[in-house]
Every structure is written in structure tokens, then in C-alpha cells.
Design an enzyme around this catalytic site. Structure first.
Site, PDB file in Angstrom:
ATOM      1  N   GLY A  44      35.530  33.703  37.605  1.00 36.26           N
ATOM      2  CA  GLY A  44      35.076  35.085  37.808  1.00 36.26           C
ATOM      3  C   GLY A  44      33.568  35.119  37.977  1.00 36.26           C
ATOM      4  CG  ASP A  45      31.325  36.908  35.956  1.00 39.29           C
ATOM      5  OD1 ASP A  45      31.614  38.106  36.098  1.00 39.29           O
ATOM      6  OD2 ASP A  45      31.468  36.282  34.896  1.00 39.29           O
ATOM      7  CD  GLU A  46      34.629  33.751  40.999  1.00 41.29           C
ATOM      8  OE1 GLU A  46      34.698  35.002  40.987  1.00 41.29           O
ATOM      9  OE2 GLU A  46      35.488  33.015  40.486  1.00 41.29           O
ATOM     10  CG  HIS A  73      33.878  43.626  40.873  1.00 41.85           C
ATOM     11  ND1 HIS A  73      34.154  42.289  40.950  1.00 41.85           N
ATOM     12  CD2 HIS A  73      35.061  44.248  40.899  1.00 41.85           C
ATOM     13  CE1 HIS A  73      35.461  42.120  41.019  1.00 41.85           C
ATOM     14  NE2 HIS A  73      36.035  43.296  40.983  1.00 41.85           N
ATOM     15  CB  THR A 334      32.655  44.113  30.792  1.00 39.37           C
ATOM     16  OG1 THR A 334      33.162  44.162  32.110  1.00 39.37           O
ATOM     17  CG2 THR A 334      33.446  45.062  29.914  1.00 39.37           C
ATOM     18  CB  THR A 335      30.582  41.760  27.062  1.00 40.29           C
ATOM     19  OG1 THR A 335      30.235  40.647  27.904  1.00 40.29           O
ATOM     20  CG2 THR A 335      32.076  41.942  27.062  1.00 40.29           C
ATOM     21  N   GLY A 336      27.658  42.364  28.523  1.00 41.30           N
ATOM     22  CA  GLY A 336      26.248  41.988  28.410  1.00 41.30           C
ATOM     23  C   GLY A 336      26.070  40.607  27.780  1.00 41.30           C
TER      24      GLY A 336
END
Ligand code: GDP
Length: 462
Positions: A44-46, A73, A334-336
Site C-alpha cells: 500500500g501507499d504506492e 490515499h 489515516t494514522t499519521g
């Protein structure tokens, strides 16, 4: 007409069409009348949000088909910078319809907060449809997620505590609530009572927490019903019609291959399939409609949550990449939480692309690597003294050590470049080296967070 003539006519049409596609398939505004999926190759986070936002310019409909508000995103465009968790990344255009498909874990209050927050920032009210078959994240799903992480202590899965695992558990245990059920008052009341009976036993006796107040829960569901009512739609019928009318549909995935519950690093995975193949199910379209699968790979690695991460780096080396990474650092949307960092992993990415059924790779965040003299790349895993380039099952993965190869850096800023030939030679070598290792064509190179920071490249023969 003779069969043979018909064959050649068709063949010619296909070749012409392919040639047209090869040259400018992704260029702005082109109408492709087909379904494309944008999915992740890794953890994820791509940068899927940016690629979806960019491709949405030439699309009519964007569908979220899995996952929930547990990942986000980040999108940078003319309206500002946004972190979307539930809304599809196409909500910024006037011409698109944004759909929450049946495969999504729908958190109704979060969806509404998100709509409100983008409208407050000046984005025109998007056209949104929610599948009547999407299931609802219940307030108790979020509680169960928190309580279970507390119970597991150090052995927790690193959940974002958004209720996703309890939600999908209930979906497959057949005690979930579909959006359509909100509108059947009698059945709803009866089912809420029945489900709470069981939940309350767990809450009180396993977690030692207060029981659910059934009346209050029902009231909350009535509020959810009123919030979602204007958007509810028979999405599969809508998409069927849209496809017959020649509309272009983008399926937007969340997370990446390695977080897939079947093909990822189980059990450190998410609870819904992150694969393009699931796009057909989670949107409600036939699988053969998905013609292009754009797999997003970041030029280095990052991961959140627990689980083996073979090419992981630590200390100052990781801190520097984290600081420089993404757009303003590699921290969870989402969480930082600070993301775990690593070098590009050819083994994981080759597998990640294969499982997605990749037709095109979008290679992102390449601009970030311009500070390095040499760039290490993970080209193999050493497991029990043997080197492999095949991604193993979790038990073997735990024993894998990275085999690294250093490539020369390009030591300059590449943002602003729009043509592949204008990239520095070492930068092109980096791209082409990785392309050979993973075995899938890199046709888009992202060199900045903005929509315009993209270099298109014709499909090479690998
Ligand atoms: P997603 O979940 O796959 O959409 O990924 P993220 O939202 O975590 O996106 C990764 C981050 O990288 C975001 O902050 C994007 O704005 C940013 N980003 C995307 N593409 C690029 C790029 O090519 N260069 C840079 N510097 N940042 C990018």
C-alpha cells in the site's frame, strides 16, 4: 463474407486499435470505453490515489471495490491536498460519478465527514452512489477492533482500529448488515436484537466491557439510513448499463498485493482482497470487462503495520528516506504513524505485479531518490543459503535476507521533466533495470505528487 476475410478484417481492427492504445492510451481526456483497475503491487501507499486522480480525467465512473476507512490515499490537485479514506479518488472532477461498491466496508459517518470536508475546501459536490449491497461498519466493529488489539497486546496485528477485521468477519459469518437492510424496519429491529445478543456475550465475558444498548444502536442505524438514502443504488445494474453505453470505468484498489488475505503475508494482511480480480466482485461487473490493470509500484518501499519486510532499512538511512519520501514525508494518511522504510524490492514487486495481472506499471515517487549517490535494490531473497527471486509463503519469508545490488544514483532534481528521454541516464537505467527484474512494462513514471507530474512511455518489449 468468407470466414478468412472476416478474420483479416477483425485482425486489422484489433491491430489498429492496439497501435492507437500503445501510443497514447493514458493521455488526457482520451475515451477508452473500458474498465481499468488501479491497484498496488506492495504493502500500500504506492501512490494509487495520485494515479487514479490523474486517470479519472479520462474516465466516467470511479469505483472503490474493497477495503474501508483503514487506509488513505493522499491527493494533491488544484483544490489543495486531501487524504481520502472512503471516497474514490475521482471526486474532484465534475464529469465523474464516484461509486462505493458492494465490496467496501462502508463507514457511513466517515463517508459523510469526508464529503463535507472536501466541499468545505471548495470542491463541487461530487456525484456519489453507494451500492445497496455494500455492508455497514457498525459502531461495535470499531470497539471490537480496539478491544481485540488490547487483548492481544504485543502480539497484535497493528490494526488501524477502524473495525475492518470484525466487519469482514461478520460479513462472512453472515451477520453483517447490508445498506438495503436499513430500509426494512421490522427485519432490521429483529436482526439487531439477535446479533447484539451474541455480541454482548463476547463484550461482557471476553473483553469485560459494557454491553451494546440495542435501542440506541437502532437509533444510530436510523440516522445512518437517512444519511445514505439519497445515494443508494443498484450499482451492478448501473455499471452494466454504463458499460453498454461505452463508458470508461476505473476500479480503485486500496493497499496492495502483499496485504491480500490469500496471496499476501498472511496473517499480517487486510481482510478484503486487494487484487484487481476482486474488482469484478466488489464492483459487480463481469471479470472479462477489466481490460487494463495498472499496478502502482513506488520507486522504493514503505510499509505500515507488523509483518516481515525483507528490504527494510533502519536508523538514519531510513529516517532520511522517510523525511524526503512521498509528499512531505512517509507518514500514514489515516494514522499519521511513521511508515517503515526499505529499498525497492524486485522479488515482492514481481510477485505483486503477477498476482494483480498487470498490463502496465505506474512507477511512482521516483523524484525522491535524487539525493542518493548509490541506490540499493533488493534483487533476491536468500533463504536457508539459497537465493530465490520467487516470493515465498510467510513461514519462509521470515527467514529471508535481502540480496542487494547497488545502482548509481542521478544526483539531481527530476521534477518538471515530461519526456522520458530527458530523464538523466542513470535514472532511466534504474527504471529499466527494475522493469527487467519485475518483468512488467513501466508505462507511466510519476516524478512529483501533482497531476501533471507524469511521464508517459510507450510499452517496451521486455
Ligand atoms: P496510496 O494509498 O497508494 O494512494 O498512496 P499514498 O496516499 O500514501 O501516496 C503516497 C504519497 O506520495 C502521497 O503523499 C502522494 O501525494 C505522494 N506522491 C504520489 N506520487 C508521487 C510522486 O511521484 N512524487 C512524490 N514526491 N510524491 C508522490
Amino acid at each position: 463474407m468468407l470466414m478468412v476475410e472476416l478474420y483479416y478484417l477483425c485482425h486489422e481492427a484489433v491491430v489498429t486499435c492496439n497501435r492507437k492504445n500503445e501510443n497514447s492510451r493514458f493521455q488526457k481526456g482520451e475515451v477508452n470505453d473500458m474498465v481499468k483497475a488501479v491497484v498496488g503491487a506492495n504493502w500500500g501507499d504506492e501512490g494509487k490515489g495520485k494515479i487514479t486522480d490523474m486517470l479519472a480525467q479520462g474516465a466516467d465512473i470511479i469505483v472503490r471495490f474493497q477495503g474501508g476507512a483503514n487506509a488513505g490515499h493522499t491527493i494533491v490537485n488544484d483544490y489543495g491536498k486531501f487524504a481520502l479514506h472512503t471516497l474514490p479518488s475521482g471526486v474532484f472532477y465534475h464529469h465523474t460519478t464516484s461509486i462505493i461498491g458492494n465490496g467496501v466496508a462502508l463507514n457511513i459517518p466517515i463517508l459523510f465527514q469526508e464529503i463535507q470536508s472536501i466541499v468545505e475546501k471548495g470542491v463541487p459536490m461530487p456525484k456519489i452512489l453507494v451500492s445497496d449491497r455494500a455492508q455497514i461498519v457498525m459502531p461495535y466493529h470499531i470497539l471490537f477492533d480496539q478491544y481485540e488489539e488490547e487483548r492481544l497486546g504485543g502480539k497484535s496485528f497493528g490494526s488501524t482500529k477502524s473495525g475492518i477485521a470484525p466487519f469482514y468477519s461478520d460479513k462472512y459469518a453472515k451477520i453483517g448488515f447490508q445498506v438495503s437492510e436499513l430500509f426494512e424496519e421490522e427485519l432490521l429491529a429483529e436482526k439487531v436484537e439477535r446479533v447484539c445478543e451474541m455480541k454482548n456475550i463476547l463484550l461482557q465475558h471476553l473483553y469485560h466491557k459494557p454491553a451494546i444498548d440495542v435501542k440506541q444502536l437502532l437509533e444510530t442505524l436510523h440516522q445512518y439510513r437517512d444519511m445514505v438514502a439519497p445515494y443508494v443504488c443498484d450499482v451492478s445494474a448501473y455499471l452494466d448499463k454504463a458499460l453498454k453505453e461505452g463508458k470508461t470505468v476505473l476500479l480503485e484498489g486500496q493497499l496492495g498485493t502483499l496485504k491480500d488475505p490469500d496471496h499476501g503475508i498472511y496473517p499480517m494482511v487486510t481482510s478484503s482482497s486487494t487484487l484487481a480480480a476482486y474488482g469484478a466482485i466488489g464492483a459487480g461487473i463481469p471479470p472479462y470487462e477489466i481490460k487494463e490493470i495498472i499496478t502502482v509500484c513506488k520507486a522504493y518501499s514503505s510499509a505500515v503495520g507488523a509483518g516481515v519486510f525483507v528490504s527494510e532499512i533502519f536508523g538514519e538511512e531510513a529516517d532520511e528516506l522517510r523525511r524526503r519520501g512521498g509528499d512531505g514525508g512517509e507518514y500514514g494518511a489515516t494514522t499519521g504513524r511513521p511508515r517503515r522504510m526499505g529499498w525497492f524490492d524486485c522479488v515482492a514487486s514481481k510477485y505483486g505485479c503477477r498476482m494483480q495481472g498487470t498490463t502496465d506499471v505506474a512507477f511512482t515517487v521516483l523524484d525522491v531518490l535524487g539525493y542518493l549517490d548509490e541506490i540499493p535494490v533488493c534483487v533476491g531473497y536468500e533463504i536457508d543459503g539459497e537465493v530465490t527471486t520467487e516470493f515465498p509463503v510467510t513461514a519462509k519469508l521470515a527467514k529471508a535476507k535481502p540480496v542487494l545490488q547497488n545502482l548509481p544514483g542521478w544526483k539531481c532534481e527530476i521534477r518538471g521533466i515530461r519526456k522520458y528521454e530527458e530523464l538523466p541516464e542513470n535514472c532511466r537505467n534504474y527504471i529499466e533495470f527494475i522493469e527487467k527484474q519485475i518483468g512488467y512494462p513501466i508505462t507511466m513514471i510519476s516524478n512529483g505528487p501533482g497531476r501533471e507530474d507524469i511521464i508517459y512511455r510507450n510499452k517496451p518489449i521486455i
